[in-house]
Design a protein around this motif. Structure first.
Motif, PDB file in Angstrom:
ATOM      1  N   LYS A 108      -1.767  -9.939   0.484  1.00 52.53           N
ATOM      2  CA  LYS A 108      -2.013 -10.127  -1.153  1.00 52.53           C
ATOM      3  C   LYS A 108      -0.866  -9.539  -1.786  1.00 52.53           C
ATOM      4  N   GLN A 157       3.026   2.107   3.392  1.00 51.47           N
ATOM      5  CA  GLN A 157       3.516   1.072   3.947  1.00 51.47           C
ATOM      6  C   GLN A 157       4.613   1.316   4.925  1.00 51.47           C
ATOM      7  N   SER A 161      -2.304  -2.232  -3.294  1.00 47.32           N
ATOM      8  CA  SER A 161      -3.379  -1.527  -3.155  1.00 47.32           C
ATOM      9  C   SER A 161      -2.949  -0.134  -2.793  1.00 47.32           C
ATOM     10  N   LYS A 162      -4.096   0.862  -2.825  1.00 46.01           N
ATOM     11  CA  LYS A 162      -3.726   2.337  -2.784  1.00 46.01           C
ATOM     12  C   LYS A 162      -3.566   2.647  -1.225  1.00 46.01           C
ATOM     13  N   GLU A 163      -4.735   1.874  -0.401  1.00 43.81           N
ATOM     14  CA  GLU A 163      -4.729   2.108   0.917  1.00 43.81           C
ATOM     15  C   GLU A 163      -4.510   0.728   1.519  1.00 43.81           C
ATOM     16  N   TYR A 164      -4.209   1.203   2.908  1.00 44.08           N
ATOM     17  CA  TYR A 164      -3.859   0.055   4.035  1.00 44.08           C
ATOM     18  C   TYR A 164      -5.016  -0.628   4.027  1.00 44.08           C
ATOM     19  N   THR A 165      -5.072  -2.135   4.160  1.00 44.46           N
ATOM     20  CA  THR A 165      -6.031  -2.906   4.519  1.00 44.46           C
ATOM     21  C   THR A 165      -5.430  -4.098   5.231  1.00 44.46           C
ATOM     22  N   LYS A 166      -6.440  -4.739   5.960  1.00 46.38           N
ATOM     23  CA  LYS A 166      -5.721  -5.796   7.040  1.00 46.38           C
ATOM     24  C   LYS A 166      -5.220  -7.024   5.969  1.00 46.38           C
ATOM     25  N   ASN A 167      -5.625  -7.057   4.716  1.00 49.45           N
ATOM     26  CA  ASN A 167      -5.090  -8.272   3.800  1.00 49.45           C
ATOM     27  C   ASN A 167      -4.025  -7.882   2.859  1.00 49.45           C
ATOM     28  N   CYS A 168      -3.704  -6.202   2.806  1.00 49.77           N
ATOM     29  CA  CYS A 168      -2.827  -5.986   1.709  1.00 49.77           C
ATOM     30  C   CYS A 168      -1.364  -6.490   1.832  1.00 49.77           C
ATOM     31  N   CYS A 221       0.889  -1.104  -0.112  1.00 53.70           N
ATOM     32  CA  CYS A 221      -0.172   0.026  -0.020  1.00 53.70           C
ATOM     33  C   CYS A 221       0.959   1.308   0.050  1.00 53.70           C
TER      34      CYS A 221
END
Length: 153
Positions: free
Chosen positions: A113, A77, A103-110, A74
């Motif tokens: 992924k 990071q 991913s552009k933004e942080y997610t719990k799965n980025c 993301c």
């Protein structure tokens, strides 16, 4: 950019490198991969193992025809990095031959992924695994399920 999976290596390892970490062995493995025809190297850009891999690759790139591809989970990071780590991270990003943002933004799965993308894009995974939990452990297991060759260092 088109990545030739057969000539691509990805890396996974822990942020905190244990006493058993051997940078010389890691460099020997990377040089062997280059001699074997690998030219694309996917680095997850995390603190610790990824940073060590990047530094070795950056040095080898001075004399070898290789490409360092920063695989970034993301745009933020480096949010929790120290100031010193942020400065080193920026230098690495500037030095990378290619940047791929998962991913552009942080997610719990980025992060996962990003790791899956790297494994799916490579025929070899170089891993420094010292714990049976966490992202590196999950990535190694994913690579096993995908029949990706794994080199443990």
């Amino acid at each position: 950019m088109i990545i030739d999976r057969a000539r691509t290596c990805a890396f996974t390892g822990h942020r905190n490198l244990g006493r058993d970490f051997n940078k010389t062995e890691l460099e020997r493995v990377i040089k062997g991969l280059i001699k074997g025809g690998f030219t694309f190297f996917l680095v997850g850009m995390a603190v610790g193992f990824d940073t060590e891999c990047f530094k070795i690759l950056e040095n080898l790139r001075k004399t070898e025809n290789i490409r360092i591809i920063a695989c970034i989970p993301c745009e933020t990071q480096d949010y929790k990095f120290s100031e010193k780590q942020k400065a080193e991270y920026k230098k690495m990003l500037d030095s990378a031959d290619e940047k791929i943002y998962v991913s552009k933004e942080y997610t719990k799965n980025c992060m996962f992924k990003r790791n899956m993308f790297m494994v799916d894009s490579a025929s070899v995974l170089v891993a420094h695994l010292i714990s049976d939990r966490g992202g590196t452990f999950q990535t190694v297991n994913y690579a096993k399920r995908k029949n990706v060759n794994i080199i443990m260092v």
